[in-house]
Scaffold this active site. Structure first.
Site, PDB file in Angstrom:
ATOM      1  N   ASP A 156      -4.235  -6.476   5.012  1.00  0.00           N
ATOM      2  CA  ASP A 156      -5.318  -7.287   5.565  1.00  0.00           C
ATOM      3  C   ASP A 156      -5.358  -8.670   4.932  1.00  0.00           C
ATOM      4  OD1 ASP A 156      -6.222  -5.286   7.274  1.00  0.00           O
ATOM      5  OD2 ASP A 156      -7.393  -4.335   5.680  1.00  0.00           O
TER       6      ASP A 156
ATOM      7  N   ASN B   2       0.845  -1.197   0.000  1.00  0.00           N
ATOM      8  CA  ASN B   2       0.000   0.000   0.000  1.00  0.00           C
ATOM      9  C   ASN B   2       0.875   1.241   0.000  1.00  0.00           C
ATOM     10  OD1 ASN B   2       0.580   0.716   2.849  1.00  0.00           O
ATOM     11  ND2 ASN B   2      -0.431  -1.240   3.200  1.00  0.00           N
TER      12      ASN B   2
ATOM     13  N   PHE C 135      -4.472   3.241  14.626  1.00  0.00           N
ATOM     14  CA  PHE C 135      -4.708   4.260  13.600  1.00  0.00           C
ATOM     15  C   PHE C 135      -5.840   3.770  12.711  1.00  0.00           C
ATOM     16  CE2 PHE C 135      -1.550   7.691  13.422  1.00  0.00           C
ATOM     17  CZ  PHE C 135      -0.802   7.333  14.548  1.00  0.00           C
TER      18      PHE C 135
ATOM     19  N   LYS D 277     -11.397  -3.403  18.708  1.00  0.00           N
ATOM     20  CA  LYS D 277     -10.027  -3.873  18.994  1.00  0.00           C
ATOM     21  C   LYS D 277      -9.616  -3.593  20.437  1.00  0.00           C
ATOM     22  CE  LYS D 277      -8.772  -3.374  14.128  1.00  0.00           C
ATOM     23  NZ  LYS D 277      -7.709  -3.513  13.145  1.00  0.00           N
TER      24      LYS D 277
ATOM     25  N   LYS E  34       9.019 -17.015 -10.797  1.00  0.00           N
ATOM     26  CA  LYS E  34       8.290 -15.890 -11.381  1.00  0.00           C
ATOM     27  C   LYS E  34       7.122 -16.400 -12.233  1.00  0.00           C
ATOM     28  CE  LYS E  34       8.803 -11.814 -14.166  1.00  0.00           C
ATOM     29  NZ  LYS E  34       9.221 -11.552 -15.518  1.00  0.00           N
TER      30      LYS E  34
ATOM     31  N   LYS F 193     -13.612   0.743  15.274  1.00  0.00           N
ATOM     32  CA  LYS F 193     -12.334   0.021  15.423  1.00  0.00           C
ATOM     33  C   LYS F 193     -11.819   0.103  16.857  1.00  0.00           C
ATOM     34  CE  LYS F 193     -11.011   0.560  10.624  1.00  0.00           C
ATOM     35  NZ  LYS F 193     -10.263   1.316   9.626  1.00  0.00           N
TER      36      LYS F 193
HETATM   37  N1  CTP Z   1      -3.960  -3.472  12.004  1.00  0.00           N
HETATM   38  C1  CTP Z   1      -3.278  -4.558  12.511  1.00  0.00           C
HETATM   39  N2  CTP Z   1      -3.252  -5.736  11.820  1.00  0.00           N
HETATM   40  C2  CTP Z   1      -3.903  -5.863  10.656  1.00  0.00           C
HETATM   41  C3  CTP Z   1      -4.605  -4.747  10.124  1.00  0.00           C
HETATM   42  C4  CTP Z   1      -4.619  -3.574  10.815  1.00  0.00           C
HETATM   43  O1  CTP Z   1      -2.687  -4.448  13.585  1.00  0.00           O
HETATM   44  N3  CTP Z   1      -3.863  -7.003  10.005  1.00  0.00           N
HETATM   45  C5  CTP Z   1      -3.991  -2.217  12.777  1.00  0.00           C
HETATM   46  C6  CTP Z   1      -3.372  -1.019  12.055  1.00  0.00           C
HETATM   47  O2  CTP Z   1      -2.002  -0.909  12.346  1.00  0.00           O
HETATM   48  C7  CTP Z   1      -4.166   0.152  12.616  1.00  0.00           C
HETATM   49  C8  CTP Z   1      -5.516  -0.454  12.953  1.00  0.00           C
HETATM   50  O3  CTP Z   1      -5.325  -1.862  13.005  1.00  0.00           O
HETATM   51  O4  CTP Z   1      -3.605   0.658  13.799  1.00  0.00           O
HETATM   52  C9  CTP Z   1      -6.594  -0.133  11.960  1.00  0.00           C
HETATM   53  O5  CTP Z   1      -6.157  -0.446  10.662  1.00  0.00           O
HETATM   54  P1  CTP Z   1      -7.021  -0.115   9.375  1.00  0.00           P
HETATM   55  O6  CTP Z   1      -6.285  -0.604   8.172  1.00  0.00           O
HETATM   56  O7  CTP Z   1      -7.462   1.315   9.417  1.00  0.00           O
HETATM   57  O8  CTP Z   1      -8.319  -0.943   9.623  1.00  0.00           O
HETATM   58  P2  CTP Z   1      -8.620  -2.484   9.550  1.00  0.00           P
HETATM   59  O9  CTP Z   1      -8.781  -2.998  10.949  1.00  0.00           O
HETATM   60  O10 CTP Z   1      -7.613  -3.189   8.706  1.00  0.00           O
HETATM   61  O11 CTP Z   1     -10.045  -2.475   8.866  1.00  0.00           O
HETATM   62  P3  CTP Z   1     -10.463  -1.972   7.374  1.00  0.00           P
HETATM   63  O12 CTP Z   1      -9.248  -2.197   6.499  1.00  0.00           O
HETATM   64  O13 CTP Z   1     -11.611  -2.849   7.043  1.00  0.00           O
HETATM   65  O14 CTP Z   1     -10.828  -0.508   7.486  1.00  0.00           O
END
Ligand code: CTP
Length: 397
Positions: free
Chosen positions: A277, A208, A321, A339, A287, A335
């Site tokens: 995610d 990303n 975040f 969490k 490859k 969230k």
């Molecule tokens: N995070 C994490 N592990 C993951 C995904 C996210 O620890 N596999 C943490 C990120 O570091 C951040 C928080 O969860 O502090 C929220 O991440 P974000 O990407 O905004 O949300 P998600 O929980 O992944 O949900 P979505 O992508 O559906 O918005």
């Protein structure tokens, strides 16, 4: 300490202006950006060209020479971390005390909200003059800091008070003024940063746009306040901040494993990383060839590191975040609850790769604080202070 700081250095018409050349080169040696602003009297004592070559920046004498910049006095004062006047004559002290802005230096002083330091230099009788002392008091009330004057040999040959402090004493004072409080001393904090890479084959990965700036700035801010900081970072082009134990990882799984190893004993964990995610269910070790017109890649969910930490908090203060493109507050609140976090920082995805940002900090009890037009550095300090509040309380319980 001075690395990357911007020092506006005012030079007024005192013989001590020759020592300011050494001050400029010492500041440069320490990594500061220096802009020298001279009064017309100072120009008669030291050439502006010397300051130009020592500082690497144009020497400012007349604001009308900078017509290509709109409002140069504002532009200059806004970029300064500190404004230092060395040497500062009785005349300049008097003008500042009265709010007079009749040249580049005094105009910038009046416009500046930066911290200010004055290094006076003048004859002993001038320094002792009641009106000068009244003006000095006025400046102190206006939160100007002073270094010197010292007792020593003066231009007139007398040994008395009035000598400008030596460049190193001025630098020590600048450091003292700029260094933030050591309110996180004794706390260990774990911070994650950057995006992760989920390997598809030896040359391709899913990732990303996270630059890692927020996490690195958080680490830098925490260490400058005295915390012991461990930074677990996804691949990025940033230099690890000095004094921070940095562990580089690639994938979400590696970040998960390193967090598990280093979470022990941490008072606060700040998950600023943009963790993937999903990862490819299968990583191809050779490859991939473009054999067919369509190609379907199966993805599997990665473990949610933060949610896992939230299920087993052990008194650790958890900061998450939420990078959102819409419904920032409601998504972030969800969230925070899901969490089991202490605070969540909601920001817009447009903040990716930027130095400046806008963030909303939401805590467990629903208190919302929005920081608009803040630098990532200021946001980082604010989050660190919040993260420290609870652990500090715990340690005294
Ligand atoms: N995070 C994490 N592990 C993951 C995904 C996210 O620890 N596999 C943490 C990120 O570091 C951040 C928080 O969860 O502090 C929220 O991440 P974000 O990407 O905004 O949300 P998600 O929980 O992944 O949900 P979505 O992508 O559906 O918005």
């Amino acid at each position: 300490m001075l690395k990357g700081k911007t020092v506006l250095l005012g030079v007024s018409g005192g013989i001590a202006a020759y020592k300011t050349c050494t001050l400029v080169s010492h500041l440069k040696d320490r990594g500061a950006n220096v802009y020298v602003i001279m009064t017309k009297e100072a120009v008669k004592l030291v050439s502006p060209h010397i300051f130009r070559s020592l500082s690497g920046n144009p020497t400012i004498i007349d604001l009308f020479d900078y017509r290509h910049i709109t409002l140069p006095h504002i532009a200059l004062s806004e970029m300064a971390d500190i404004l230092v006047i060395a040497p500062c004559t009785a005349n300049v002290i008097g003008k500042i005390a009265q709010g007079i802005a009749d040249d580049a230096l005094t105009t910038v002083v009046l416009a500046s909200t930066a911290k200010k330091l004055v290094a006076p230099a003048m004859n002993c009788n001038m320094w002792r003059n009641t009106v000068v002392q009244e003006n000095v008091e006025k400046l102190k009330e206006m939160r100007f800091e002073f270094v010197g004057p010292e007792i020593g040999k003066l231009a007139c040959g007398d040994i008395d008070i009035g000598r400008m402090s030596e460049p190193n004493s001025i630098i020590e004072k600048i450091n003292e003024i700029l260094s933030p409080t050591q309110d996180l001393r004794g706390l260990s904090i774990l911070i994650t940063a950057g995006g992760t890479r989920e390997q598809i084959d030896p040359v391709r990965f899913i990732s990303n746009r996270s630059s890692g700036k927020m996490g690195y700035t958080l680490a830098e801010a925490a260490v400058s306040r005295g915390a012991e900081v461990t930074l677990i970072s996804g691949p990025c082009s940033l230099t690890p901040p000095e004094g921070v134990k940095t562990i580089m990882v690639e994938s979400a799984q590696e970040m998960h494993d390193e967090v598990a190893v280093h979470r022990e004993g941490k008072k606060a964990i700040i998950m600023a990383a943009a963790v993937a995610d999903y990862r490819p269910s299968i990583t191809f070790w050779q490859k991939l060839k473009k054999d067919s017109n369509n190609f379907t890649l199966e993805l599997s969910k990665t473990s949610d590191i933060l949610a896992e930490l939230g299920r087993n908090k052990n008194g650790t203060f958890l900061v998450g975040f939420a990078a959102e493109s819409n419904d920032h507050i409601s998504n972030a609140k969800e969230k925070l609850e899901k969490k089991n976090l202490d605070i969540i920082v909601a920001n817009d995805i447009s903040a990716f790769e930027q130095d400046d940002s806008e963030a909303t900090i939401i805590n467990k009890s629903g208190k919302i604080e929005t920081l608009t037009k803040f630098s990532k550095k200021e946001i980082a300090h604010r989050i660190n202070v919040k993260a420290a509040e609870r652990p500090l309380k715990l340690s005294t319980e």
